[in-house]
Design an enzyme around this catalytic site. Sequence first.
Site: not given
Ligand code: NAI
Length: 259
Positions: A71, A97, A150, A163, A165, A167, A196
């Site tokens: 991204v 996402n 988030s 993070y 800032a 979000k 999550i």
């Molecule tokens: P995750 O770590 O399982 O998934 C994140 C994905 O983003 C990974 O597959 C990673 O390879 C990909 N990624 C990272 N940098 C990237 C880049 N430069 N370009 C393309 N893809 C990239 O984590 P999760 O929890 O599923 O995160 C998904 C979203 O949810 C994120 O935006 C995170 O900030 C948000 N979030 C997560 C929470 C949690 O408790 N797990 C709570 C609130 C928000």
Amino acid sequence: MEGFKNLSRSVKGRVTLITGAGSGMGKATALVFASEGAKVIATDINEENVSQVAKQINSSGGECIGIPLDVTDKNSIKDALDLAIKEFGHLDHLINNAGISSPTTIEDEDYDHHWQTTLDVVLTGQVNLIRASLPHLLKSDAARIVNISSTEGFGATAFVSPYTAAKHGVIGLTRSLAVELGPQGINVNCVCPGPINTNMTAHIDTKDKATFARRRVGLKRYGEPEEVAHATLSLCLPASSFINGVALPVDGGLSIRRA
Ligand code: NAI
């Protein structure tokens, strides 16, 4: 029933691009949209993971292409979109996402690095995808952008200031574009997950998770990726046509709990 317009509650045949679809909530979102008949463009910086997701969907009767996409890299975004449009012809939904979390203190000597990397992926990455997808989304009759923020988008935890800032920025971006792009037929909303169970929280000790959930989350547990994916799906239904500019908490009651 008289007096009701038949707004569709189906995403069948719609084309949905998801970033960060190689794991966690992005992967769950790809599986949920595909199971509802959407054509899914699953993208991630991790090529191996995203091709596994595409394989899983296609082998169970769904339609998905897995494309590597960083991204933060505009060339990579353009290549992925070109390929996606060549394959599926159009685009209806963009789900921003992808994310990273980079814990740090404000005094850390590497703070500038943490700040820049986090902002690049979490906030600027979403802008990059929106700008590149716009010409395609404008042609859809039910275009949706869903940005993943988030509960850190309206609250704060210590030691993750870049993070938090970023979000907060995602919510501001969502609101601003909801009023800018709404008149052109694109609804822009964001989802604010609470804690999550994904890779992002996998480093937290199970006991610590349970204690946190008991004290802070109304439902007294962590959420699962699929529970967030369904909220995202709801915002993309053609019938959700009057929802625009919201920041929807999907947090088991974390953000409203007082005691
Ligand atoms: P995750 O770590 O399982 O998934 C994140 C994905 O983003 C990974 O597959 C990673 O390879 C990909 N990624 C990272 N940098 C990237 C880049 N430069 N370009 C393309 N893809 C990239 O984590 P999760 O929890 O599923 O995160 C998904 C979203 O949810 C994120 O935006 C995170 O900030 C948000 N979030 C997560 C929470 C949690 O408790 N797990 C709570 C609130 C928000």
